[in-house]
Design an enzyme around this catalytic site. Structure first.
Site: not given
Length: 242
Positions: A137, A151
């Site tokens: 990501s 995250y």
């Protein structure tokens, strides 16, 4: 030899878009999914209609036995040539100080432990010419302050996993790369409590819009293909400039 690719989280979002693209490129496919049997069956039928073989296997990637079962099912389609490590989750968006320890463990277990277990199974079974693509990501370098720092930290670990595994498996002719999406229109945003996040975030994306799952799938498909035969240890950002 027909490529055989395992896609975790293959029944929706980026995973489903990747499955469709790879099916049209002639890959046989094994899709891992968690709960939604109907959606998994629907996309499997769609893939088979293109002329390839496809199976959907319920698999919690946190469980080594279920991961083994997924790869055993894939091996029935032929020698495994590709893995897309895609199954992932977030948790409710919010300040770091409000992070619930249970949410933290869930994010780490699915997004890191699950990736490692799947990559380990792939590495044990793959031979020269195979490839692994981990879904990272843009958060790994942006940090996601005020949203989900934990995250982002786990996705940074995905990048480290990619680089280290690429070096370890290179002598065996197995390539390992990552794709790092930015803000993409998938239902992961609803799961984090902000289904409209892609549209709200559009103004801070240099290209002025969120991405679509198929735009990420295109990068994944390239990294799995012979066109990327000299590419390993790379983290390909697909983030609209983020």
């Amino acid at each position: 030899m027909t490529p055989v690719t395992v896609i975790t989280g293959g029944s929706r979002g980026i995973g489903a878009a990747t499955a469709r693209r790879l099916a049209h490129a002639g890959h046989h496919l094994a899709l891992g999914y968690r709960r939604d049997h109907h959606t998994a069956d629907t996309i499997t039928a769609e893939l088979r209609a293109t002329g390839v073989r496809a199976v959907a296997v319920p698999a919690d990637t946190r469980d080594p036995n279920q991961v083994t079962a997924l790869f055993d099912a894939a091996a029935q389609l032929g020698p495994i040539t590709g893995l897309v490590n895609n199954a992932g989750i977030t948790s409710p968006i919010g300040p770091f100080t409000d992070l619930d320890p249970d949410d933290l463990r869930h994010v780490v277990d699915v997004n890191l432990i699950g990736y490692i277990l799947c990559a380990q199974q792939a590495a044990r079974r793959m031979t020269h010419g195979a490839a692994i693509v981990n879904i990272s990501s843009a958060a790994a370098t942006l940090g996601s302050p005020g949203e989900y720092v934990h995250y982002a930290a786990v996705k940074a670990a995905t990048d480290a996993l990619t680089i280290g595994l690429a070096k370890e498996l290179a002598p065996h002719g197995i390539r390992v790369n990552a794709v790092a999406p930015g803000i993409i229109r998938t239902d992961i945003h609803a799961l984090s409590g902000q289904p409209d996040r892609p549209d709200r975030a559009a103004s801070r994306i240099p290209l002025g819009r969120p991405g679509e799952p198929d735009e990420v799938a295109a990068a994944i498909a390239w990294l799995l293909s012979p066109d990327a035969s000299y590419t390993t240890g790379a983290i390909l950002r697909v983030g609209g400039g983020l």
